[in-house]
Design an enzyme around this catalytic site. Sequence first.
Site, PDB file in Angstrom:
ATOM      1  N   GLU A 118       0.927  -1.186  -0.032  1.00 31.60           N
ATOM      2  CA  GLU A 118       0.210   0.039   0.048  1.00 31.60           C
ATOM      3  C   GLU A 118       1.036   1.403  -0.011  1.00 31.60           C
ATOM      4  O   GLU A 118       0.467   2.415  -0.680  1.00 31.60           O
ATOM      5  CB  GLU A 118      -0.989  -0.026   1.190  1.00 31.60           C
ATOM      6  CG  GLU A 118      -1.999  -1.110   0.981  1.00 31.60           C
ATOM      7  CD  GLU A 118      -2.820  -1.227   2.269  1.00 31.60           C
ATOM      8  OE1 GLU A 118      -4.056  -1.312   1.972  1.00 31.60           O
ATOM      9  OE2 GLU A 118      -2.359  -1.439   3.335  1.00 31.60           O
ATOM     10  N   GLU A 138      -4.466  -9.530   3.897  1.00 36.66           N
ATOM     11  CA  GLU A 138      -5.273  -9.150   5.024  1.00 36.66           C
ATOM     12  C   GLU A 138      -6.494 -10.210   5.010  1.00 36.66           C
ATOM     13  O   GLU A 138      -6.797 -10.454   6.332  1.00 36.66           O
ATOM     14  CB  GLU A 138      -5.631  -7.828   4.794  1.00 36.66           C
ATOM     15  CG  GLU A 138      -4.781  -6.622   5.012  1.00 36.66           C
ATOM     16  CD  GLU A 138      -3.764  -6.042   4.074  1.00 36.66           C
ATOM     17  OE1 GLU A 138      -3.303  -5.070   4.357  1.00 36.66           O
ATOM     18  OE2 GLU A 138      -3.698  -6.881   3.040  1.00 36.66           O
TER      19      GLU A 138
END
Length: 262
Positions: A118, A138
């Site tokens: 990210e 995740e």
Amino acid sequence: MTSQPSPRVRVERDGPILRIALDRVDKRNAADERMLQELALAYGELDRDPTLRVGLVHAMGDHFTGGLDLGDVAPKLAAGTLQVVPEGGLDPWGVQSRQVSKPVVLAVQGTCLTLGIELALASDVVVAADSTTFAQLEVARGIVPFGGATLRFPRLGWGDAMRWILTGDRFDAAEALRIGLVQEVVPVGTELERAAALAGRIAAQAPLAVQAALASARAALPDASAAAADLVPTTRRLAGTRDARRAAESYLTGTPVAFEGD
């Protein structure tokens, strides 16, 4: 006298470049709340200081980041008490605050998981060592990416983003290059040198023009028409700067130009 804890993020000025290094090597640079806050403060410094033109983000040790330190972060995340952006900071992922107004060049190596991807997506140029391994995992931890992967990854291509976000599978530097997550892949051990060279090239340009180009490109992502309408007024404003005049004189005389940001 109580000794101060060692910083999780080390900041060093290199002329107009702010070098920002993750330094929690014993944890593979996994981010706890303190590291997140120190990184946000570094981005705030980059944004505020007019003498700084580019951020160069990298990591100490063999790995860029193992992602979140869930032992520290998960309970705070569940309780809603996680504080990523302290006063004076900017969210490096540009989710909880505006993005930093200056370009960021990223060098990654070893393991680059979750928030590392990210951070790459939120940066402007990314150089990866050829042995780097990536994973947006995740979903395997029962949560969703909250640092911008669902916002930015699909811009690289829906199928590619969903392939990696929804499975949590690992992928290599060659795949990261193919899908546009990174811009260059270099032999391991040379990634920081190459990223520093690119940061230097950016820093050598007219800083007001660089920041305006970056802002225009970002604005065009959600609304190209609004960004297009602003191009001529922005160019007109930049044409009146001293840096633009310096560039014109350099063109006519053939001498190098040294931009000063005014």
